[in-house]
Design a protein around this motif. Sequence first.
Motif, mmCIF file in Angstrom:
data_model
loop_
_atom_site.group_PDB
_atom_site.id
_atom_site.type_symbol
_atom_site.label_atom_id
_atom_site.label_comp_id
_atom_site.label_asym_id
_atom_site.label_seq_id
_atom_site.Cartn_x
_atom_site.Cartn_y
_atom_site.Cartn_z
ATOM 1 N N ASP A 118 0.815 -1.214 0.000
ATOM 2 C CA ASP A 118 0.000 0.000 0.000
ATOM 3 C C ASP A 118 0.852 1.269 0.000
ATOM 4 O O ASP A 118 0.523 2.249 -0.668
ATOM 5 N N PHE A 119 1.956 1.258 0.748
ATOM 6 C CA PHE A 119 2.781 2.456 0.929
ATOM 7 C C PHE A 119 3.640 2.763 -0.293
ATOM 8 O O PHE A 119 3.927 3.919 -0.588
ATOM 9 N N GLN A 120 4.076 1.725 -0.990
ATOM 10 C CA GLN A 120 4.879 1.864 -2.202
ATOM 11 C C GLN A 120 6.161 2.689 -1.992
ATOM 12 O O GLN A 120 6.376 3.733 -2.621
ATOM 13 N N PRO A 121 7.060 2.213 -1.123
ATOM 14 C CA PRO A 121 8.351 2.902 -0.964
ATOM 15 C C PRO A 121 9.230 2.682 -2.188
ATOM 16 O O PRO A 121 8.970 1.797 -3.011
ATOM 17 N N GLU A 122 10.292 3.462 -2.280
ATOM 18 C CA GLU A 122 11.226 3.293 -3.397
ATOM 19 C C GLU A 122 11.958 1.950 -3.311
ATOM 20 O O GLU A 122 12.197 1.299 -4.321
ATOM 21 N N PHE A 123 12.338 1.558 -2.091
ATOM 22 C CA PHE A 123 13.044 0.303 -1.881
ATOM 23 C C PHE A 123 12.525 -0.371 -0.614
ATOM 24 O O PHE A 123 11.950 0.287 0.262
ATOM 25 N N VAL A 124 12.783 -1.678 -0.500
ATOM 26 C CA VAL A 124 12.405 -2.448 0.686
ATOM 27 C C VAL A 124 13.625 -3.214 1.171
ATOM 28 O O VAL A 124 14.398 -3.753 0.369
ATOM 29 N N GLU A 125 13.808 -3.254 2.500
ATOM 30 C CA GLU A 125 14.911 -4.016 3.080
ATOM 31 C C GLU A 125 14.370 -4.969 4.134
ATOM 32 O O GLU A 125 13.733 -4.545 5.106
ATOM 33 N N ILE A 126 14.606 -6.254 3.926
ATOM 34 C CA ILE A 126 14.165 -7.287 4.850
ATOM 35 C C ILE A 126 15.183 -7.418 5.979
ATOM 36 O O ILE A 126 16.378 -7.576 5.743
ATOM 37 N N LEU A 127 14.698 -7.371 7.196
ATOM 38 C CA LEU A 127 15.538 -7.553 8.376
ATOM 39 C C LEU A 127 15.213 -8.909 8.984
ATOM 40 O O LEU A 127 14.165 -9.081 9.591
ATOM 41 N N THR A 128 16.088 -9.864 8.833
ATOM 42 C CA THR A 128 17.305 -9.876 8.031
ATOM 43 C C THR A 128 17.393 -11.241 7.365
ATOM 44 O O THR A 128 16.536 -12.093 7.560
ATOM 45 N N TRP A 129 18.507 -11.464 6.653
ATOM 46 C CA TRP A 129 18.752 -12.797 6.123
ATOM 47 C C TRP A 129 19.330 -13.715 7.194
ATOM 48 O O TRP A 129 18.961 -14.895 7.278
ATOM 49 N N ASN A 130 20.209 -13.183 8.049
ATOM 50 C CA ASN A 130 20.974 -14.100 8.913
ATOM 51 C C ASN A 130 21.387 -13.512 10.257
ATOM 52 O O ASN A 130 22.433 -13.884 10.792
ATOM 53 N N ASP A 131 20.584 -12.637 10.831
ATOM 54 C CA ASP A 131 20.896 -12.150 12.184
ATOM 55 C C ASP A 131 20.231 -13.078 13.192
ATOM 56 O O ASP A 131 19.144 -12.818 13.701
ATOM 57 N N TYR A 132 20.909 -14.183 13.476
ATOM 58 C CA TYR A 132 20.362 -15.200 14.365
ATOM 59 C C TYR A 132 20.281 -14.703 15.807
ATOM 60 O O TYR A 132 19.387 -15.103 16.553
ATOM 61 N N GLY A 133 21.188 -13.832 16.196
ATOM 62 C CA GLY A 133 21.212 -13.327 17.566
ATOM 63 C C GLY A 133 20.008 -12.484 17.921
ATOM 64 O O GLY A 133 19.684 -12.336 19.101
ATOM 65 N N GLU A 134 19.342 -11.925 16.913
ATOM 66 C CA GLU A 134 18.132 -11.142 17.156
ATOM 67 C C GLU A 134 16.884 -11.829 16.599
ATOM 68 O O GLU A 134 15.801 -11.228 16.582
ATOM 69 N N SER A 135 17.035 -13.060 16.125
ATOM 70 C CA SER A 135 15.905 -13.922 15.728
ATOM 71 C C SER A 135 15.078 -13.370 14.578
ATOM 72 O O SER A 135 13.911 -13.744 14.427
ATOM 73 N N HIS A 136 15.665 -12.481 13.764
ATOM 74 C CA HIS A 136 14.891 -12.000 12.614
ATOM 75 C C HIS A 136 15.553 -12.409 11.292
ATOM 76 O O HIS A 136 15.668 -11.625 10.361
ATOM 77 N N TYR A 137 15.926 -13.679 11.222
ATOM 78 C CA TYR A 137 16.524 -14.262 10.024
ATOM 79 C C TYR A 137 15.435 -14.923 9.185
ATOM 80 O O TYR A 137 14.459 -15.457 9.705
ATOM 81 N N ILE A 138 15.602 -14.878 7.862
ATOM 82 C CA ILE A 138 14.725 -15.652 6.984
ATOM 83 C C ILE A 138 15.535 -16.636 6.134
ATOM 84 O O ILE A 138 14.969 -17.387 5.352
ATOM 85 N N GLY A 139 16.837 -16.613 6.284
ATOM 86 C CA GLY A 139 17.701 -17.552 5.589
ATOM 87 C C GLY A 139 17.852 -18.831 6.390
ATOM 88 O O GLY A 139 17.344 -18.956 7.516
ATOM 89 N N PRO A 140 18.555 -19.824 5.843
ATOM 90 C CA PRO A 140 18.746 -21.096 6.547
ATOM 91 C C PRO A 140 19.613 -20.923 7.787
ATOM 92 O O PRO A 140 20.469 -20.041 7.846
ATOM 93 N N VAL A 141 19.367 -21.769 8.777
ATOM 94 C CA VAL A 141 20.186 -21.755 9.995
ATOM 95 C C VAL A 141 21.375 -22.684 9.767
ATOM 96 O O VAL A 141 21.224 -23.899 9.684
ATOM 97 N N ARG A 142 22.547 -22.098 9.647
ATOM 98 C CA ARG A 142 23.769 -22.872 9.403
ATOM 99 C C ARG A 142 24.582 -22.949 10.698
ATOM 100 O O ARG A 142 24.878 -21.919 11.307
#
Length: 487
Positions: A239-263
């Motif tokens: 709805d907001f249509q920003p110029e860019f989007v940044e996902i937090l995060t791929w691999n910040d396991y210490g803050e539990s906001h990863y969407i990548g694989p747990v290695r």
Amino acid sequence: MKYSFSVLMVTALALLPFAQAAKEVFAHFIVGNARYYDLSDWQDDIYLAQSASIDGFVLNIASQDESNAKSLADAFRVANAVNFKLFFSFDYNAQAPWSKDAITALINRWADERSYFKPDNTYRPLVSTFEGPDHAEDWHDIKDKTNCLFVPDWSSLGAENAATKGGSVADGLFSYAAWPKGPSAMTTEMDEQYRTALKGRPYIMPVAGWFYTNLPSWNKNWLWKGDELWDTRWQQIIDFQPEFVEILTWNDYGESHYIGPVRDKALGLFQSGNAPFNYAENMPHDGWRKLLPYYIKQYKQGSRIRPNKRTTTTTTVVRTLTTIVTAPTPRQTSTVFQAEKVMAQQDFSVAEEAVVAYYRINPAKACHNGNTTGNDPKYQQVYAPDELLQDNIFFTALLAEPADIRVSIGGKDQKATFSKKTPQNGKAGIYSGKVLFTNSMGDVVVSVTRTLKDGTTRLIAQARGGPAITKECVGGMVNWNSAVISS
């Protein structure tokens, strides 16, 4: 960089030019967690990201990390080969502040790589930060020597102060405020503040699925509300249509906001951070990537553009919108991205019906809460953890038409229903809901079924295979992280 051109039908006598950067979606990548990666790990991560329609990684690099050189060489080698985009985020908080000479050298070393991201109407390498506003004045010299497009995260200042810091040295801003700060649901209030403060400069809008950290070495032990956050935030982005989007995060396991694989090789911070237990181990978040191709397609197809302000000619926007890109001569002045909500032409076809579910594995009262607080006690009102997180299984389905949902825990049906529906064109769209698990233990299975005209029931999608819900807690403490499963 490739440029696409389409046709805008107008009722005016002349064709009016429109300018807008192509929208991109990136995932924030902690390079320090990849110190033991080999080339195949980078290949796998980039393949998984591209499969989820992610355009690139934002490489978060610490100033004194000796592994940076090898990691960057491997990352660019892989990204160059598969047309995956990368750009730097200089982390001023992880170890020590960056010197402007070190930043300048790194940008000039890597900016000419084919995979280094340059927004398609600027030809300037995009560079970001994690904090560092006390060094804002350095960026005048850095920009002069690198011709970079500077879009920092100075969230600690707030939108208005960040936009004017260092004589408005920032060409745009990224916000790290991806979580609600209390029991209320996430809104776009902060995003609106950035849009207003930036006055046409680009904005990188954040999105995250979860937040929980317990790393005593760095005085971190809190959580933020993650219930229903991932899907809610993506709808806000559409709805907001920003110029860019940044996902937090791929691999910040210490803050539990990863969407990548747990290695396993990337989990050393639990030891260095003196964590009481490894709360990312066996807690996959891969399922949050399942619906990303759909969400990102909706965001990108929601092209909304406005004519030059000096023009008074009336236009009629039809199915296809024009994007005419003009490549200016490189300059050090801020680039203005002209994007506004006018009309979104979206394709609501569903290529694959799917279901995603996420849940915590321990009821809130099962064990000691680990002295974890809801919100960061250093600057926010403190809540009990279970005031921000509910004992629920949350589920979201992408469906071509209505269907039924069934959630079982330990083989017992939980009487789930879809409570929220955002169907488009009458039927297709996102269906979601939640169901309590407080007194139910065991494996979680989430199934979507549909009754056919002949009365038979067909299984459409099923999510299973995640960790079981249990009252047995590792280390005697509730794990406030989330497990995610998908079809």
